[in-house]
Scaffold this active site. Structure first.
Site, mmCIF file in Angstrom:
data_model
loop_
_atom_site.group_PDB
_atom_site.id
_atom_site.type_symbol
_atom_site.label_atom_id
_atom_site.label_comp_id
_atom_site.label_asym_id
_atom_site.label_seq_id
_atom_site.Cartn_x
_atom_site.Cartn_y
_atom_site.Cartn_z
ATOM 1 N N SER A 50 -34.942 29.124 -5.657
ATOM 2 C CA SER A 50 -35.966 29.850 -5.719
ATOM 3 C C SER A 50 -37.257 29.029 -6.325
ATOM 4 O O SER A 50 -36.794 28.472 -7.242
ATOM 5 C CB SER A 50 -35.791 31.174 -6.484
ATOM 6 O OG SER A 50 -35.153 30.818 -7.896
ATOM 7 N N MET A 51 -38.386 29.099 -5.882
ATOM 8 C CA MET A 51 -39.411 28.317 -6.300
ATOM 9 C C MET A 51 -40.641 29.050 -6.716
ATOM 10 O O MET A 51 -41.925 28.444 -6.764
ATOM 11 C CB MET A 51 -39.898 27.281 -5.202
ATOM 12 C CG MET A 51 -38.682 26.535 -4.876
ATOM 13 S SD MET A 51 -39.124 25.434 -3.514
ATOM 14 C CE MET A 51 -39.138 26.355 -2.007
ATOM 15 N N GLY A 52 -40.832 30.363 -7.089
ATOM 16 C CA GLY A 52 -41.770 31.042 -7.400
ATOM 17 C C GLY A 52 -42.789 31.031 -6.486
ATOM 18 O O GLY A 52 -42.474 31.597 -5.286
ATOM 19 N N GLY A 109 -42.182 29.699 -2.768
ATOM 20 C CA GLY A 109 -41.320 30.279 -1.768
ATOM 21 C C GLY A 109 -39.920 30.142 -2.389
ATOM 22 O O GLY A 109 -39.497 29.956 -3.520
ATOM 23 N N ASP A 167 -33.048 38.318 -10.077
ATOM 24 C CA ASP A 167 -31.949 39.422 -10.152
ATOM 25 C C ASP A 167 -31.786 40.084 -8.812
ATOM 26 O O ASP A 167 -30.757 40.376 -8.264
ATOM 27 C CB ASP A 167 -31.764 40.240 -11.376
ATOM 28 C CG ASP A 167 -31.706 39.321 -12.729
ATOM 29 O OD1 ASP A 167 -30.765 38.545 -12.853
ATOM 30 O OD2 ASP A 167 -32.589 39.870 -13.379
#
Length: 229
Positions: free
Chosen positions: A141-143, A146, A173
């Site tokens: 995950s890269m905020g 994406g 989560d």
């Protein structure tokens, strides 16, 4: 099916300022004894389904706990998702959980590389190194940038959805919940990515830890796009 221990459940405070910058004040939580850990392991040894090992652990819990629990689950034929950092991540991946979900910072931390040097190709290469113990899927995950969904022979790049942002609390989560649902339902890689991204985006659209409702998630799913890397 909780394993009760002495002490109170920890309280975590999430503070958002006017610029939506998040500050987290997370308590350490109560100490766990060797007997507490033994009772947990005995409970999980009889469990069925999908095991999610997520987040931090309390004082007194050894760093190899997620590795040990993964090994126990695998002997029972359970599928395991690992979402942790630091020593818990380093130890846990040695047992080859089915799915690993590091964020970009955790990936850079593990490999000792500056986060800004991790382009898409580099992250895909690092993800495949994490599969050497038997992991089948690594989700990074890269905020706002994406996410990446990487298997041994495929990699999907998914841009972040444009949404009315409220809070990133619980977004990771929610993504893990989507991964667990996907394992349970036997979804393919594209379906897994769409569900996980939609759930994560939905969590970002609500205040605090409130999850998105099912209608919102279905609306978000049709907006998710991806491309092969």
């Amino acid at each position: 099916d909780f394993v009760e221990i002495r002490g109170n459940t920890r309280t975590n405070l999430k503070v958002l300022d006017a610029a939506m910058t998040l500050t987290e004040l997370n308590e350490a939580g109560p100490a766990c004894s060797a007997d507490d850990i033994r009772r947990l392991e005995e409970t999980l040894a009889a469990a069925e389904g999908i095991l999610v090992l997520s987040g931090n652990v309390g004082p007194g819990v050894p760093e190899d706990i997620y590795r040990r629990l993964t090994e126990t689950a695998q002997r029972r034929g359970l599928q395991v998702i690992l979402d942790a950092d630091g020593g818990l991540f380093r130890e846990g991946i040695q047992a080859g959980p089915d799915v690993i979900k590091p964020n970009r910072f955790e990936l850079s931390q593990y490999f000792g590389m500056p986060e800004e040097t991790l382009d898409t190709d580099t992250m895909i290469s690092l993800a495949r190194q994490l599969m050497e113990a038997g992991t089948r899927l690594v989700v990074i995950s890269m905020g706002e940038d994406g996410s990446l969904f990487v298997t041994a022979d495929r990699a999907l790049v998914l841009p972040a959805l444009k949404i009315p942002f409220q809070s990133a609390v619980g977004a990771g989560d929610a993504m893990v919940a989507g991964l667990a649902c996907s394992l349970e339902q036997g979804l393919d890689l594209e379906q897994t990515a769409v569900l996980a991204v939609a759930l994560s985006a939905g969590a970002c659209m609500t205040e605090g830890t409130q999850p998105a409702d099912a209608v919102a998630v279905e609306d978000l799913k049709v907006r998710v796009t991806w491309e092969e890397a």
